[in-house]
Design an enzyme around this catalytic site. Structure first.
Site, short mmCIF file in Angstrom:
data_model
loop_
_atom_site.label_atom_id
_atom_site.label_comp_id
_atom_site.label_asym_id
_atom_site.label_seq_id
_atom_site.Cartn_x
_atom_site.Cartn_y
_atom_site.Cartn_z
N CYS A 1 13.77 11.80 6.70
CA CYS A 1 13.16 11.42 7.79
C CYS A 1 14.91 11.36 8.86
O CYS A 1 14.35 11.69 9.55
CB CYS A 1 12.90 10.50 8.40
SG CYS A 1 13.74 8.72 7.01
N LYS B 1 0.76 -1.50 -0.18
CA LYS B 1 0.05 0.35 0.53
C LYS B 1 0.77 1.01 0.08
O LYS B 1 1.76 1.54 1.41
CB LYS B 1 -0.84 0.40 1.51
CG LYS B 1 -1.76 1.28 1.13
CD LYS B 1 -2.11 2.17 1.07
CE LYS B 1 -1.66 2.87 1.88
NZ LYS B 1 -1.89 4.11 1.82
N GLU C 1 8.62 17.30 15.21
CA GLU C 1 9.43 17.09 13.39
C GLU C 1 8.52 17.71 12.81
O GLU C 1 7.39 18.12 13.44
CB GLU C 1 8.71 15.58 13.07
CG GLU C 1 10.07 14.81 12.25
CD GLU C 1 9.64 13.87 11.60
OE1 GLU C 1 8.39 13.31 11.54
OE2 GLU C 1 10.67 13.65 10.91
P1 NAD Z 1 2.51 9.03 7.14
O1 NAD Z 1 2.34 8.40 8.98
O2 NAD Z 1 1.44 9.81 7.09
O3 NAD Z 1 1.97 7.97 5.92
C1 NAD Z 1 2.97 6.81 5.42
C2 NAD Z 1 2.10 5.45 5.29
O4 NAD Z 1 0.58 5.18 5.74
C3 NAD Z 1 1.21 5.77 4.18
O5 NAD Z 1 1.23 4.77 3.25
C4 NAD Z 1 -0.11 6.16 4.47
O6 NAD Z 1 -1.61 5.91 4.11
C5 NAD Z 1 0.20 4.92 5.44
N1 NAD Z 1 -0.27 5.11 7.11
C6 NAD Z 1 -0.95 6.30 7.57
N2 NAD Z 1 -1.67 6.10 8.33
C7 NAD Z 1 -1.96 4.94 8.77
C8 NAD Z 1 -2.48 3.59 9.57
N3 NAD Z 1 -3.13 4.49 11.25
N4 NAD Z 1 -2.15 2.33 9.66
C9 NAD Z 1 -2.29 2.06 7.95
N5 NAD Z 1 -1.58 2.61 7.54
C10 NAD Z 1 -1.38 4.40 7.46
O7 NAD Z 1 3.68 9.32 6.34
P2 NAD Z 1 3.79 10.51 5.15
O8 NAD Z 1 3.86 12.37 5.12
O9 NAD Z 1 3.99 9.80 3.76
O10 NAD Z 1 5.68 10.34 5.72
C11 NAD Z 1 5.92 11.88 6.39
C12 NAD Z 1 6.19 10.09 7.87
O11 NAD Z 1 7.75 9.70 7.60
C13 NAD Z 1 7.94 11.69 8.25
O12 NAD Z 1 7.30 11.49 9.99
C14 NAD Z 1 9.05 11.10 8.36
O13 NAD Z 1 10.03 11.13 9.21
C15 NAD Z 1 8.58 9.45 7.72
N6 NAD Z 1 10.05 8.66 7.52
C16 NAD Z 1 10.27 7.70 8.18
C17 NAD Z 1 11.15 6.89 7.35
C18 NAD Z 1 12.77 5.72 8.23
O14 NAD Z 1 13.07 5.49 7.62
N7 NAD Z 1 12.57 5.92 9.26
C19 NAD Z 1 11.91 7.26 6.20
C20 NAD Z 1 10.70 8.27 5.12
C21 NAD Z 1 9.71 9.23 6.22
#
Ligand code: NAD
Length: 514
Positions: free
Chosen positions: A314, A206, A415
């Protein structure tokens, strides 16, 4: 869910000519767009709902990349059933055959790298050179796991019985959910999907609703490479419509997730205790600048670590903890280097800062800049939305530099995930470490110093999963483990490298008497 102004369309007919979709003054969206389907059990299929959503270019919101399936739990159920059915045979398939499919998919990504890079830039905003590097790196990741996975195995254990052999075997888990963000929308999925597949698992993927097209390209490459039906499945849609079942369905044996800490916590709480989870989450990454540092290098590392990808990495630098003795000299260089960064569309030559990836992102970053000002920090550079000329079509903001940031301020703790740097002055290394560690995250951290003793001391003192000396907080090798401490990861399994294979296998200990 998508924070772009993505229309969630009620039907498959997605030529957005409806004047009610009028946005930005008098402009009317008239683009005819292609519709892309889910991939379930080896077929490209519409969502059960027959609804779609639009994916919009964050540098030019009049440019609609395509219409994608607004799936619901019925689609997820079909995908999980297909993956479950495909699992036994895929688990039995010879590792060399699984590897051949990954290698062929890598060939396809490489052959189409220019086209896919353009599409990635259109839907996410990063510079097209960075986008191409990401596509090529993803191909390399598939190749890396094609090789590494074939030699990943158990151990044998010496024992006192001369007629007994004791060893461990590594078996695949079953069906795995892969849930990914938009900021590295092909490299993060690749580093999860490749190790899952090579070890014999089947996948339901997804992707983020902000970057569904590049996810489809990755799955298309696997499809064209001959992956058997059901082994990989892709379902697009809102997390609120599909997220729960992806995590709670009894056939799901593991969830690998990258995204925000809040979503990660939610998923972790919902998963059953027999479901394995791997969470790569948020960060608040510090760079410490010592008074013996090469100040020019420190300013360059800050600009590259804090502002590349418009601060949406991130591991991006968000706090610079600098010794007071060199603070002014450092700031002067930092501002000069930041001023030289060209902001614009990722297709333009020389652009270093693209748009933020979606409207929600832009609003969130601007909100934090307002919070910083109201908390009393000094905004010494940038921080405003750009709205003139071509900028008016996208989510562009100037990179922001705050000084006189107190470590207790929200901009020093939370963040932001955008091009905002908080500079905190300190009088000693000890004070710097205390502040660096005084946040709930622990993803990446760096120190700039020429003092070898201090550099080694730092690697011990700092609470971060990735620790660097005289390098940016961003960037990680595909062959080395990656992950965070504290709220930046669950304290379970690392990603990347050989460590990335461990998550996707379970261990059996076998005693054979003969
Ligand atoms: P997000 O958490 O909004 O979404 C990430 C993914 O998860 C999307 O596909 C979203 O549809 C899905 N999702 C969201 N809530 C969910 C839930 N409750 N259940 C199942 N799926 C869910 O994040 P974003 O805005 O896409 O990305 C930014 C965030 O990602 C930042 O906090 C960043 O730090 C983090 N990030 C971390 C890393 C790492 O390796 N640590 C790498 C890249 C990004």
């Amino acid at each position: 869910m998508s924070g772009k102004r993505s229309a969630w369309n009620g039907n498959q007919q997605t030529s957005l000519t409806d004047p009610s979709k009028k946005e930005k003054g008098d402009r009317v969206l008239t683009t005819k767009v292609e519709t892309f389907n889910n991939y379930i059990n080896g077929e490209w299929r519409e969502a059960v709902s027959k609804k779609t959503f639009s994916d919009i270019n964050p540098a030019n919101t009049e440019d609609i990349i395509g219409a994608f399936q607004a799936s619901n739990e019925q689609d997820i159920k079909l995908a999980i059933e297909a993956a479950n059915k495909a699992f036994p045979e895929w688990a039995r398939t010879a590792p060399s055959k699984r590897a051949a499919i990954l290698n062929k998919a890598a060939d396809i990504l490489e052959q189409n790298a220019d086209k896919y890079a353009s599409e990635l830039t259109r839907e996410e905003g990063k510079h097209v050179t960075d986008a191409k590097n990401e596509v090529l790196r993803s191909a390399q990741t598939l190749r890396f796991y094609a090789i590494e996975g074939q030699s990943y195995s158990g151990e044998t254990f010496p024992n006192d019985d001369p007629n007994m052999k004791v060893s461990t075997e590594r078996e695949p888990l079953g069906v795995v959910s892969v849930i990914t963000p938009w900021n590295f929308p092909i490299s993060i999925p690749s580093r999860k999907i490749a190790p899952a597949l090579i070890m014999g698992n089947t996948v339901v993927f997804k992707p983020s609703s902000d970057t569904p097209l590049i996810a489809i390209r990755l799955v298309e490459a696997l499809h064209q490479a001959g992956i058997p039906k059901g082994v990989i499945n892709l379902v697009t849609g809102k997390a609120s419509d599909v997220g729960d079942l992806l995590v709670t369905h009894p056939a799901i044996k593991a969830v690998t997730f990258t995204g925000s800490t809040s979503a990660g916590e939610d998923i972790h709480k919902k998963s059953s205790f027999t479901t394995r989870t791997q969470m790569e989450l948020g960060g608040k990454n510090p760079m410490i600048v010592m008074d013996d540092a090469d100040i020019d290098l420190a300013a360059t590392l800050t600009v590259n670590g804090g502002f590349s990808l418009s601060g949406q990495a991130c591991t991006g630098t968000s706090r610079v903890i600098v010794l007071e003795k060199v603070k002014e000299a450092f700031l002067e260089k930092l501002i000069a280097k930041t001023r030289a960064l060209k902001i614009g569309n990722g297709f333009e030559e020389g652009v270093k800062i693209g748009p933020l990836a979606n409207e929600r992102q832009m609003k969130n970053v601007l909100n934090y800049i307002g919070i910083g000002e109201s908390e009393g920090a000094d905004l010494v550079y940038g921080g405003r939305r750009l709205t003139e000329g071509d900028y008016s079509l996208g989510y562009f903001i100037q990179p922001a530099i705050f000084t006189n940031v107190h470590p207790t301020m929200r901009i020093a703790k939370e963040e932001i995930f955008g091009p905002v740097i908080a500079i905190i002055g300190v009088n000693s290394y000890e004070e710097a470490i205390e502040i660096a560690n005084d946040v709930e995250y622990g993803l990446s951290a760096s120190i700039v110093t020429n003092n070898l003793k201090l550099a080694h001391q730092f690697t011990k003192d700092i609470q971060a999963g990735t620790v660097k000396v005289n390098r940016t907080t961003t960037g990680n090798l595909m062959n080395a483990p990656f992950g965070g401490l504290k709220k930046s990861s669950t304290s379970t399994f690392r990603e990347s490298g050989r460590a990335g294979l461990e998550f996707f296998t379970q261990v059996k200990t076998v005693y054979v008497g003969y």
